[in-house]
Design an enzyme around this catalytic site. Structure first.
Site, short mmCIF file in Angstrom:
data_model
loop_
_atom_site.label_atom_id
_atom_site.label_comp_id
_atom_site.label_asym_id
_atom_site.label_seq_id
_atom_site.Cartn_x
_atom_site.Cartn_y
_atom_site.Cartn_z
N ASP A 228 0.89 -1.21 -0.06
CA ASP A 228 0.10 0.11 0.02
C ASP A 228 0.80 1.37 -0.08
O ASP A 228 1.89 1.28 -0.79
CB ASP A 228 -1.08 -0.11 1.24
N HIS A 278 -3.61 6.13 3.54
CA HIS A 278 -4.44 4.60 3.12
C HIS A 278 -3.78 3.43 3.84
O HIS A 278 -4.34 2.51 4.29
CB HIS A 278 -4.42 4.67 1.63
N SER A 449 -11.56 -1.30 -0.09
CA SER A 449 -10.29 -1.40 0.56
C SER A 449 -10.12 -1.98 1.90
O SER A 449 -9.51 -2.83 2.16
CB SER A 449 -9.69 0.11 0.40
#
Length: 504
Positions: A228, A278, A449
């Site tokens: 990520d 994120h 996600s």
């Protein structure tokens, strides 16, 4: 657009002897007469979109050589070549003639690119049969596509999303609801339950019987790799306090493969730290400690974590992000301690180098979970995104809190989906509580996600309960513990996983 046919004429036949004493072969030196101007970026994107809007998956092999060359021109003439004796010959360590094939391909390029003054080779991968080169001529691409040892030829730096967003500077069209942002939120008391020692269990965990599964396993001894945007250095629970409360005896490691540079030959990464948030959120959902700080706990709160900063954000748009992801997968594939890989990022079309990296890790026994897609209406027509659609990954999406299956407001669905996670509340539309980018703060994160990272955490619970199992055994148990097993739903796969059933 009206297709124009170009004329290919044979100029000469050249005979080359194989160094390995294989039978001689002939190769044409070709030219393209009446060569057209390159397509515009808008024309290229429209052709890509036409595939997606018709329910197809776009691969560069579907493009004409003229379209491929046009995209290469728009991407600074950078080309990725995957080579091999067949479609499955992508692993250098398993390929007896990788060096010979690479040499032959480079010699072919040099015969066409005679006026190039700079180095042709930009990058040679140490693990995959893959090179990045500079190509200026359409004839070179046509010759490569005809070569018996070339698996694929793709533009390495064509930035679809950048071009798609041109002309709409006021619209944040490519940002997903689970993308970058440094916000924090005061969590509604309806969205969590406090458990010992003082951790907050997200409401969504109860929809999958995760807290009940903790009576049997908490993920100890299993390592999850998260590909990520990295880990925030300002969130202590994902750093120095990773072992706190009822989480102990485990490790967190941080690596970086993303190079923040406009120059393709640059190799210096910008480090391991999350500059987006994120990655921190996804690692939190999967592995955050069962803390005493009044903050959200992760699904597998005693699992180890290996975090890779492989991209600057969730949209894999460009050379260094795509190469960063590929390198993260090969690195995790080479680690014997890593069992599970979770990636909540992707693209709307296939990227050969990422496919190779995923397949490399898969062949080394890694169970790979990828997000089915989270976006605005801008890309919702795509269906399941890449690489979640390829068979080597387990595709996950998010659904609403309801008695019937409804995908979340920004989630993708489709036949490639394997599992779903309930992650959007019926009344408030609140999503899943996670650790924030900043210390002592929490936030809400949603989309496919968070669904993907949650599923990776459940897999760690199952594997920790059965440490001698293979990835196929773990995946089979998860399927058997899901609502629609044994018949997959056309849009939601095996459906909701019951974590308690999966670990029993």
């Amino acid at each position: 657009m009206t297709k124009k046919v170009f004329k290919i004429s044979v100029l000469a036949l050249l005979v080359f002897a194989s160094c390995s004493k294989e039978e001689d072969y002939k190769e044409e030196l070709i030219t393209i007469e009446n060569q057209q101007e390159p397509l515009t970026a808008r024309q290229i994107n429209d052709k890509i979109n036409s595939f997606n809007q018709n329910g197809k998956k776009f691969y560069w092999k579907e493009a004409s050589t003229h379209m491929l060359w046009s995209a290469v021109v728009k991407g600074d003439n950078l080309v990725t070549i995957g080579f091999g004796k067949n479609a499955n010959d992508f692993d250098r360590s398993q390929s007896n003639s990788a060096s010979q094939m690479q040499t032959e391909i480079l010699n072919l390029i040099k015969r066409y690119e005679t006026d190039q003054t700079e180095d042709i080779v930009i990058y040679e991968d140490p693990f995959l049969n893959l090179i990045d080169v500079r190509i200026t001529k359409q004839e070179t691409l046509e010759a490569l596509r005809r070569n018996r040892n070339v698996r694929y030829v793709e533009p390495a730096d064509y930035r679809y999303f950048t071009f798609e967003n041109q002309g709409n500077p006021g619209e944040n069209q490519i940002q997903s609801s689970s993308g970058c942002g440094y916000s924090s939120s005061t969590l509604s008391t309806a969205d969590f339950t406090t458990v010992s020692p003082n951790a907050r269990v997200p409401w969504a965990f109860y929809k999958h019987n995760i807290p009940a599964a903790w009576s049997l396993t908490s993920g100890g001894g299993i390592t999850i790799g998260v590909v990520d945007t990295g880990l925030s250095p300002q969130q202590s629970l994902m750093n120095g306090s990773f072992n706190t409360g009822q989480s102990s005896g485990r490790y967190v490691q941080k690596y970086g493969t993303y190079v923040d540079s406009i120059w393709p030959w640059s190799t210096t990464t910008d480090g391991v730290n999350d500059l987006c948030s994120h990655g921190t959120s996804m690692a939190s959902v999967a592995t955050a400690p069962r803390n005493n700080s009044g903050l959200p706990v992760g699904v597998a709160y005693n699992a180890n974590l290996v975090s890779y900063r492989a991209s600057s954000d969730v949209v894999l748009n460009g050379y260094h992000e795509q190469r960063g992801v590929q390198n993260a997968f090969t690195a995790l594939g080479n680690r014997s301690d890593v069992k599970i890989i979770s990636m909540s990022m992707g693209h709307i079309f296939s990227v050969g180098r990422i496919t190779d990296g995923v397949r490399y890790a898969n062949n080394r026994g890694k169970l790979i979970f990828c997000a089915g897609g989270t976006s605005t209406s801008f890309t919702n027509f795509v269906g399941v995104i890449f690489p979640a659609w390829i068979p080597e990954t387990v595709a996950v999406t998010g659904i609403k809190e309801a008695s019937t299956y409804q995908k979340c407001d920004v989630c993708h669905s489709g036949s490639e989906i394997d599992f779903t996670i309930m992650m959007q509340r019926a009344g408030s539309n609140n999503t899943v509580p996670v650790l924030s980018y900043y210390n002592n703060q929490a936030d809400y994160v949603g989309g496919s996600s968070v669904a993907t990272a949650t599923t990776a955490g459940i897999a760690a619970l199952v594997w920790a309960k059965n440490p001698s199992w293979t990835k196929d055994q773990v995946l089979t148990k998860m399927k058997q513990s899901s609502q629609f097993y044994p018949t997959k739903n056309s849009q939601f796969g095996h459906g909701i996983i019951n974590a308690l059933t999966a670990v029993q």
